[in-house]
Scaffold this motif. Structure first.
Motif, mmCIF file in Angstrom:
data_model
loop_
_atom_site.group_PDB
_atom_site.id
_atom_site.type_symbol
_atom_site.label_atom_id
_atom_site.label_comp_id
_atom_site.label_asym_id
_atom_site.label_seq_id
_atom_site.Cartn_x
_atom_site.Cartn_y
_atom_site.Cartn_z
ATOM 1 N N GLY A 1 -8.198 38.165 3.354
ATOM 2 C CA GLY A 1 -8.620 36.554 3.104
ATOM 3 C C GLY A 1 -8.833 36.357 1.621
ATOM 4 N N GLN A 2 -9.013 35.103 1.178
ATOM 5 C CA GLN A 2 -9.375 34.832 -0.114
ATOM 6 C C GLN A 2 -10.856 34.945 -0.663
ATOM 7 O OE1 GLN A 2 -7.066 33.661 -2.817
ATOM 8 N NE2 GLN A 2 -5.536 34.662 -1.582
ATOM 9 N N ALA A 3 -11.588 34.635 0.414
ATOM 10 C CA ALA A 3 -13.048 34.611 0.270
ATOM 11 C C ALA A 3 -13.735 34.857 1.607
ATOM 12 C CB ALA A 3 -13.394 33.322 -0.245
ATOM 13 N N THR B 1 -28.000 41.951 13.132
ATOM 14 C CA THR B 1 -27.012 40.783 13.452
ATOM 15 C C THR B 1 -26.310 40.223 12.052
ATOM 16 O OG1 THR B 1 -28.838 39.027 13.121
ATOM 17 C CG2 THR B 1 -28.625 40.078 15.186
ATOM 18 N N GLY B 2 -25.185 39.810 12.264
ATOM 19 C CA GLY B 2 -24.674 39.031 11.103
ATOM 20 C C GLY B 2 -23.340 38.413 11.488
ATOM 21 N N GLY B 3 -22.960 37.548 10.853
ATOM 22 C CA GLY B 3 -21.665 36.798 11.193
ATOM 23 C C GLY B 3 -20.668 36.629 9.586
ATOM 24 N N ALA B 4 -19.791 36.198 9.758
ATOM 25 C CA ALA B 4 -18.759 36.138 8.638
ATOM 26 C C ALA B 4 -17.845 35.157 8.849
ATOM 27 C CB ALA B 4 -18.057 37.460 8.375
ATOM 28 N N VAL B 5 -17.563 34.543 7.851
ATOM 29 C CA VAL B 5 -16.418 33.554 7.918
ATOM 30 C C VAL B 5 -15.476 33.824 6.784
ATOM 31 C CG1 VAL B 5 -15.672 30.983 7.783
ATOM 32 C CG2 VAL B 5 -17.719 31.491 8.659
ATOM 33 N N ILE B 6 -14.137 34.065 6.902
ATOM 34 C CA ILE B 6 -13.102 34.658 6.090
ATOM 35 C C ILE B 6 -12.117 33.557 5.894
ATOM 36 C CG2 ILE B 6 -11.547 36.397 5.539
ATOM 37 C CD1 ILE B 6 -13.861 37.419 8.097
ATOM 38 N N LEU B 7 -11.985 33.109 4.686
ATOM 39 C CA LEU B 7 -11.148 31.968 4.370
ATOM 40 C C LEU B 7 -9.904 32.194 3.692
ATOM 41 C CD1 LEU B 7 -13.084 29.578 5.531
ATOM 42 C CD2 LEU B 7 -14.443 31.079 4.179
ATOM 43 N N THR B 8 -8.840 31.468 3.681
ATOM 44 C CA THR B 8 -7.629 31.620 3.014
ATOM 45 C C THR B 8 -7.282 30.568 1.956
ATOM 46 O OG1 THR B 8 -6.269 30.415 4.792
ATOM 47 C CG2 THR B 8 -6.624 32.865 4.726
ATOM 48 N N ARG B 9 -7.845 29.324 2.147
ATOM 49 C CA ARG B 9 -7.893 28.111 1.555
ATOM 50 C C ARG B 9 -9.058 27.744 0.566
ATOM 51 N NH1 ARG B 9 -5.307 25.262 6.438
ATOM 52 N NH2 ARG B 9 -7.432 25.047 6.945
ATOM 53 N N ILE C 1 -8.164 30.950 9.219
ATOM 54 C CA ILE C 1 -9.804 31.164 9.238
ATOM 55 C C ILE C 1 -9.976 32.329 10.412
ATOM 56 C CG2 ILE C 1 -12.194 30.415 9.540
ATOM 57 C CD1 ILE C 1 -11.375 27.566 8.584
ATOM 58 N N VAL C 2 -10.884 33.387 9.922
ATOM 59 C CA VAL C 2 -11.137 34.404 10.810
ATOM 60 C C VAL C 2 -12.751 34.404 10.886
ATOM 61 C CG1 VAL C 2 -11.387 36.755 11.264
ATOM 62 C CG2 VAL C 2 -9.181 35.895 10.411
ATOM 63 N N VAL C 3 -13.206 34.621 12.056
ATOM 64 C CA VAL C 3 -14.753 34.694 12.247
ATOM 65 C C VAL C 3 -15.226 35.848 12.895
ATOM 66 C CG1 VAL C 3 -15.262 32.044 11.931
ATOM 67 C CG2 VAL C 3 -14.876 33.256 14.274
ATOM 68 N N HIS C 4 -16.389 36.314 12.561
ATOM 69 C CA HIS C 4 -16.768 37.620 13.268
ATOM 70 C C HIS C 4 -18.150 37.597 13.474
ATOM 71 C CE1 HIS C 4 -14.080 40.914 12.812
ATOM 72 N NE2 HIS C 4 -13.425 40.387 11.790
ATOM 73 N N SER C 5 -18.643 38.085 14.865
ATOM 74 C CA SER C 5 -19.971 38.518 14.902
ATOM 75 C C SER C 5 -19.962 39.873 14.243
ATOM 76 C CB SER C 5 -20.121 38.709 16.242
ATOM 77 O OG SER C 5 -21.501 39.258 16.443
ATOM 78 N N MET C 6 -20.581 40.121 13.217
ATOM 79 C CA MET C 6 -20.660 41.273 12.439
ATOM 80 C C MET C 6 -21.607 42.330 13.073
ATOM 81 S SD MET C 6 -20.190 40.730 8.297
ATOM 82 C CE MET C 6 -21.881 40.074 8.067
ATOM 83 N N THR C 7 -22.413 41.593 13.842
ATOM 84 C CA THR C 7 -23.457 42.390 14.669
ATOM 85 C C THR C 7 -22.429 43.373 15.644
ATOM 86 O OG1 THR C 7 -24.400 39.888 15.165
ATOM 87 C CG2 THR C 7 -25.178 41.770 16.503
ATOM 88 N N LYS C 8 -21.378 43.224 15.788
ATOM 89 C CA LYS C 8 -20.653 44.110 16.792
ATOM 90 C C LYS C 8 -19.966 45.417 15.943
ATOM 91 C CE LYS C 8 -22.301 41.238 19.373
ATOM 92 N NZ LYS C 8 -21.954 39.715 19.317
ATOM 93 N N TYR C 9 -18.714 45.166 15.860
ATOM 94 C CA TYR C 9 -17.997 46.481 15.165
ATOM 95 C C TYR C 9 -18.037 46.652 13.511
ATOM 96 C CZ TYR C 9 -15.894 47.415 19.729
ATOM 97 O OH TYR C 9 -15.551 47.482 21.362
ATOM 98 N N LEU C 10 -18.226 45.661 12.918
ATOM 99 C CA LEU C 10 -18.333 45.771 11.469
ATOM 100 C C LEU C 10 -19.654 46.533 11.301
ATOM 101 C CD1 LEU C 10 -16.898 42.327 10.232
ATOM 102 C CD2 LEU C 10 -15.736 44.634 10.516
ATOM 103 N N ASN C 11 -20.650 46.153 11.701
ATOM 104 C CA ASN C 11 -22.018 46.770 11.615
ATOM 105 C C ASN C 11 -21.884 48.274 12.359
ATOM 106 O OD1 ASN C 11 -24.674 47.706 12.952
ATOM 107 N ND2 ASN C 11 -25.017 46.956 10.857
ATOM 108 N N GLY C 12 -21.660 48.256 13.951
ATOM 109 C CA GLY C 12 -21.314 49.078 14.504
ATOM 110 C C GLY C 12 -22.397 50.274 14.957
ATOM 111 N N PRO D 1 -5.678 38.771 12.037
ATOM 112 C CA PRO D 1 -5.110 37.531 12.346
ATOM 113 C C PRO D 1 -4.595 36.624 11.059
ATOM 114 C CG PRO D 1 -7.332 37.796 13.213
ATOM 115 C CD PRO D 1 -6.940 38.956 12.360
ATOM 116 N N ILE D 2 -5.039 36.899 9.928
ATOM 117 C CA ILE D 2 -4.375 35.957 8.881
ATOM 118 C C ILE D 2 -2.862 36.492 8.442
ATOM 119 C CG2 ILE D 2 -4.756 35.527 6.179
ATOM 120 C CD1 ILE D 2 -7.835 35.759 6.622
#
Ligand SMILES: Cc1ncc(COP(=O)(O)O)c(C=O)c1O
Length: 379
Positions: free
Chosen positions: A65-67, A204-212, A188-199, A181-182
């Motif tokens: 993503g861009q941001a 707990t955490g979440g992310a919004v990844i944007l292209t625009r 746009i991609v969303v994540h519950s970072m609580t899951k695999y990203l943190n692992g 997905p991008i």
């Protein structure tokens, strides 16, 4: 650079003052300014802090993503993302979506004039037919939690692009290591970072990844205005977890397949929902759009009583909500993650009382199989 290299290095440059290879945790609420109107890039921790910036750079890169903006939980991120909609806008949402998204949209966001329809996003005709004049977004969870239904991201993006709609994908179940997905056309991609990203099941955490850029600006505005940005310690933990994402996901993937194959051949198991099995109705699509099949699966043991006996007799698998950690978790969607869905909706989307969900960890697969074997004997 390759995925594993980016996961270890992006946002993780040695700290300039001391050379520390691991960024310190900037546990401070405010930043002293050199002079009026002159700061060092940070002024107040709600607005931004170095640990958050580092994590956001890394997550944006991994998803292509861009941001990216990170929040206190997956739901906080998803809530911020839905606020890109305006009163009067309509969104299509995958029918078998995570229960928290169902609750947020049907019990809260709908009060602000946004409209939501839950449809089978694995059926492109159904997606096309469900569009309305005021549809602005298609929100896709693939694979779905816990039924493991796959939606064709590129196909949905094709439909969306004809009408300038936004496609948002919840990529929590696979992580960018197994699905991007991008690259398939999502905006746009969303994540519950609580899951695999943190692992490691310790934040707990979440992310919004944007292209625009226009979307990114709005999400950053919300993050600093509402104050739901992720705190320094939690950013540090997720950043540390991400460094091993590639090796963890490869092992999760191998274990997921081993457990799915074992369960599929067990006489007490009626069916296994795992996209890596050729018996999965969308196995070919999963092979095409994913780099692997992951470690989430669900299986049906027939009745609530059988599920209860299984859940009460496992020893190595832990009975708990959540997923994506190194340790194997087992749960009962109807009474746990999806309890907020009305029973008739659960039935419609295949969340039966006998359905059990497994988040397969990275323990030795044979130990997990022995544990499940012993518990299934009690069923
Ligand atoms: C697919 C999916 N998306 C979003 C969420 C919400 O994330 P969080 O619990 O971090 O708020 C979950 C939580 O289980 C989930 O499974």
């Amino acid at each position: 650079m390759g995925f594993a290299t980016d996961a270890i290095h992006i946002g993780q440059e040695p700290e300039p003052a001391t050379g520390a290879i691991v960024a310190p945790i900037f546990q401070t609420s405010t930043y002293v300014q050199d002079a009026l109107g002159k700061d060092k890039g940070y002024d107040y921790a709600r607005t931004a802090h170095p640990n958050r910036r580092a994590l956001e750079r890394c997550v944006a890169r991994l998803e292509g993503g861009q941001a990216a903006y990170v929040f206190t939980s997956g739901m906080a991120a998803i809530d911020a993302m839905f606020r890109l909609l305006r009163p009067g806008d309509h969104a299509l949402i995958s029918r078998a979506v995570y229960g928290g998204v169902y609750r947020l949209t049907t019990q809260f966001l709908c009060q602000f004039g946004m409209e939501f329809t839950f449809v089978d996003t694995s059926d492109l005709d159904c997606v096309r037919k469900s569009l309305r004049a005021n549809t602005r977004m298609i929100y896709v969870e693939t694979p779905t939690n816990p039924t493991m239904i796959i939606s064709d991201i590129a196909g949905i993006a094709g439909i969306a692009n004809e009408r300038n709609l936004t496609v948002t994908v919840d990529n929590t179940f696979l992580s960018p290591y197994l699905q991007r997905p991008i690259e398939l056309g999502a905006h746009i991609v969303v994540h519950s970072m609580t899951k695999y990203l943190n692992g490691h099941s310790d934040a707990t955490g979440g992310a919004v990844i944007l292209t625009r850029p226009a979307d990114a600006e709005k999400i950053y505005f919300l993050q600093r205005s509402t104050g739901a940005g992720l705190a320094p310690m939690d950013c540090f933990l997720v950043s540390r977890g991400i460094k091993t994402l590639a090796v963890r996901m490869a092992q999760h993937d191998a274990n997921g397949m081993a457990i799915a194959r074992y369960l599929e051949n067990h006489p007490k198991v009626k069916c296994v929902n795992y996209p890596g099995l050729p018996s999965h109705p969308q196995h070919d699509l999963a092979r095409k759009q994913q780099r692997g099949f992951g470690a989430m699966l669900s299986f049906d043991v027939g009745t609530l009583e059988s599920a209860r006996r299984l859940l009460n007799h496992v020893k190595l698998c832990s009975l708990a909500e959540s997923l994506g950690g190194v340790e194997t978790l087992i749960s009962h969607p109807a009474m746990m993650t999806h309890a907020s869905m009305p029973p008739e909706v659960r039935q419609q989307i295949g969340i039966t009382d006998g359905l059990v969900r497994l988040s397969v960890g990275i323990e030795d697969a044979e130990d997990l199989i022995a544990d499940l074997e012993a518990a299934l004997e009690k069923v």
